[in-house]
Design a protein around this motif. Structure first.
Motif, PDB file in Angstrom:
ATOM      1  N   UNK A 104       0.760  -1.130  -0.171  1.00 35.97           N
ATOM      2  CA  UNK A 104       0.053  -0.215   0.138  1.00 35.97           C
ATOM      3  C   UNK A 104       0.929   1.350   0.033  1.00 35.97           C
ATOM      4  N   UNK A 105       0.490   2.305   0.781  1.00 35.15           N
ATOM      5  CA  UNK A 105       1.262   3.424   0.897  1.00 35.15           C
ATOM      6  C   UNK A 105       0.753   4.269   1.876  1.00 35.15           C
ATOM      7  N   UNK A 106       1.804   5.069   2.467  1.00 37.88           N
ATOM      8  CA  UNK A 106       1.458   5.980   3.698  1.00 37.88           C
ATOM      9  C   UNK A 106       0.651   7.199   3.239  1.00 37.88           C
ATOM     10  N   UNK A 107       0.155   7.731   4.519  1.00 35.95           N
ATOM     11  CA  UNK A 107      -0.716   8.995   4.170  1.00 35.95           C
ATOM     12  C   UNK A 107       0.437  10.368   4.164  1.00 35.95           C
ATOM     13  N   UNK A 108      -0.346  11.239   3.619  1.00 40.99           N
ATOM     14  CA  UNK A 108       0.699  12.569   3.479  1.00 40.99           C
ATOM     15  C   UNK A 108       0.671  13.303   4.777  1.00 40.99           C
ATOM     16  N   UNK A 109       1.981  13.968   4.946  1.00 39.27           N
ATOM     17  CA  UNK A 109       1.953  15.009   6.057  1.00 39.27           C
ATOM     18  C   UNK A 109       1.258  16.253   5.916  1.00 39.27           C
ATOM     19  N   UNK A 110       0.901  16.948   7.180  1.00 39.72           N
ATOM     20  CA  UNK A 110       0.435  18.348   7.186  1.00 39.72           C
ATOM     21  C   UNK A 110       1.241  19.120   7.034  1.00 39.72           C
ATOM     22  N   UNK A 111       0.959  20.402   6.418  1.00 41.63           N
ATOM     23  CA  UNK A 111       1.884  21.649   6.731  1.00 41.63           C
ATOM     24  C   UNK A 111       1.292  22.594   7.628  1.00 41.63           C
ATOM     25  N   UNK A 112       1.943  22.949   8.712  1.00 39.23           N
ATOM     26  CA  UNK A 112       1.366  23.930   9.747  1.00 39.23           C
ATOM     27  C   UNK A 112       2.595  25.146  10.053  1.00 39.23           C
ATOM     28  N   UNK A 113       1.965  25.921  10.706  1.00 43.12           N
ATOM     29  CA  UNK A 113       2.755  27.096  11.446  1.00 43.12           C
ATOM     30  C   UNK A 113       2.236  27.199  12.909  1.00 43.12           C
ATOM     31  N   UNK A 114       3.501  27.184  13.629  1.00 45.06           N
ATOM     32  CA  UNK A 114       3.156  27.211  14.995  1.00 45.06           C
ATOM     33  C   UNK A 114       3.922  28.431  15.751  1.00 45.06           C
ATOM     34  N   UNK A 115       3.181  29.153  16.655  1.00 46.92           N
ATOM     35  CA  UNK A 115       3.517  30.468  17.491  1.00 46.92           C
ATOM     36  C   UNK A 115       3.597  30.065  18.747  1.00 46.92           C
ATOM     37  N   UNK A 116       4.508  30.616  19.372  1.00 46.55           N
ATOM     38  CA  UNK A 116       4.688  30.356  20.829  1.00 46.55           C
ATOM     39  C   UNK A 116       5.399  29.071  21.337  1.00 46.55           C
ATOM     40  N   UNK A 117       5.765  28.317  20.520  1.00 47.87           N
ATOM     41  CA  UNK A 117       6.295  26.983  20.680  1.00 47.87           C
ATOM     42  C   UNK A 117       6.158  26.091  19.779  1.00 47.87           C
ATOM     43  N   UNK A 118       6.633  24.867  19.868  1.00 48.66           N
ATOM     44  CA  UNK A 118       6.973  23.966  18.629  1.00 48.66           C
ATOM     45  C   UNK A 118       5.978  22.589  18.831  1.00 48.66           C
ATOM     46  N   UNK A 119       5.215  22.840  19.980  1.00 47.73           N
ATOM     47  CA  UNK A 119       4.079  21.519  20.039  1.00 47.73           C
ATOM     48  C   UNK A 119       3.045  21.576  19.040  1.00 47.73           C
ATOM     49  N   UNK A 120       2.247  20.409  19.027  1.00 46.48           N
ATOM     50  CA  UNK A 120       1.215  20.306  18.311  1.00 46.48           C
ATOM     51  C   UNK A 120       0.142  21.509  18.805  1.00 46.48           C
ATOM     52  N   UNK A 121      -0.022  21.708  20.330  1.00 47.68           N
ATOM     53  CA  UNK A 121      -1.005  22.648  20.377  1.00 47.68           C
ATOM     54  C   UNK A 121      -0.449  24.006  20.218  1.00 47.68           C
ATOM     55  N   UNK A 122       0.557  24.294  19.686  1.00 48.08           N
ATOM     56  CA  UNK A 122       0.991  25.741  19.203  1.00 48.08           C
ATOM     57  C   UNK A 122       0.641  25.963  17.830  1.00 48.08           C
ATOM     58  N   UNK A 123      -0.071  25.041  17.127  1.00 46.17           N
ATOM     59  CA  UNK A 123      -0.027  25.314  15.962  1.00 46.17           C
ATOM     60  C   UNK A 123      -1.365  26.271  15.830  1.00 46.17           C
ATOM     61  N   UNK A 124      -1.184  27.278  14.691  1.00 48.88           N
ATOM     62  CA  UNK A 124      -2.143  28.404  14.537  1.00 48.88           C
ATOM     63  C   UNK A 124      -2.849  28.185  13.226  1.00 48.88           C
TER      64      UNK A 124
END
Length: 297
Positions: A104-124
């Motif tokens: 099969x094949x893997x899923x594509x990665x998301x593109x994002x911008x983060x503010x105030x830190x580099x955690x998933x919860x910092x994504x804006x």
């Protein structure tokens, strides 16, 4: 007698016109950064998620999503930029793509911008990746497109109702389930920032990963495509999204205005002018003395 003339330049202010500058980030497989320039208090972000992986060349039914919006920023602060990757083989794409399984094949990665830190919860702002897709036994295995606010569902032709695969993600949860021998298997569900995977589930046939996103799409086995991730613009102003907008790797663009500002041309200050006047007066006195001495010979 020669007259010495001093020409003085008046101080002027030169205005540099405002213009927009754009910084473009392409896929590297690692986090990148943008340091906000002096005087900049707002930026416009455009992001495209990566297409899901494919096991057959030329497939474009599992494209990544698009998101855009404006973000208030502080000069000198840092934004962290993650550009999603389209995977090769069964590995998941960088930044949240779920792994596929044999053939099969893997899923594509998301593109994002983060503010105030580099955690998933910092994504804006997030642009989702598409689910893994391909071809099996003369039939299209369709990976769900990256959202949009909701990711597309994966399936095997002719449609989801007949051969359901991984479900697309929403604004509040990952794709709920996929197919692994049975329908609606929650072990393949996506999660925050991560696409689901059939890897290790012994589903049989080919396995496809879910796309990354705000939430990831579900993976699926049994030769059915993975679900697409969801995009997010809830923390920017004037935000909008578009599902299924990007082939290949993702991309991020940050645009900002360099506002018009007066630039003073350096000029002589009053003390410098006074001293110059004293020097010139002294020169004039010396010249007069020389002339009088010469006239008395």
């Amino acid at each position: 007698m020669r007259r010495i003339t001093l020409a003085l330049l008046l101080a002027v202010a030169v205005h540099i016109p405002a213009f927009a500058a754009t910084v473009t980030y392409t896929y590297t497989g690692a986090a990148q950064s943008f340091v906000v320039p002096a005087g900049v208090t707002n930026v416009t972000i455009e992001a495209w998620g990566a297409q899901g992986g494919i096991n057959t060349a030329g497939i474009t039914n599992n494209l990544g999503g698009y998101a855009t919006g404006a973000l208030p920023v502080t000069p000198g602060s840092t934004l962290y930029v993650y550009v999603g990757g389209q995977p090769v083989g069964v590995a998941g794409g960088f930044n949240g793509g779920g792994a596929g399984d044999t053939g099969g094949a893997g899923g594509g990665g998301a593109s994002d911008v983060r503010q105030g830190g580099s955690a998933l919860t910092d994504r804006v702002l997030v642009a989702a990746g598409g689910g893994g897709g391909g071809f099996w036994s003369g039939l299209d295995v369709v990976g769900g497109v990256g959202g949009g606010l909701t990711g597309g569902d994966g399936y095997r032709a002719p449609d989801y109702a007949t051969n359901p695969g991984g479900r697309g993600a929403t604004q509040t949860a990952g794709g709920a389930d996929g197919t692994c021998i049975s329908f609606n298997v929650t072990a393949l569900a996506g999660s925050l920032g991560q696409g689901g995977t059939p890897l290790g589930q012994n589903c049989g046939c080919q396995g496809y990963g879910g796309g990354g996103g705000l939430y990831g799409g579900a993976g699926s086995g049994n030769c059915r495509g993975g679900g697409g991730g969801s995009s997010s613009v809830s923390l920017v102003t004037g935000g909008s999204t578009q599902a299924g907008a990007r082939a290949g790797n993702g991309e991020v663009r940050i645009t900002y205005d360099l506002a018009a500002a007066p630039v003073a041309v350096p000029t002589l200050n009053q003390w410098a002018l006074l001293m110059m006047g004293v020097v010139l007066a002294g020169i004039s006195v010396l010249r007069l003395r020389r002339q009088r001495r010469g006239g008395g010979r």
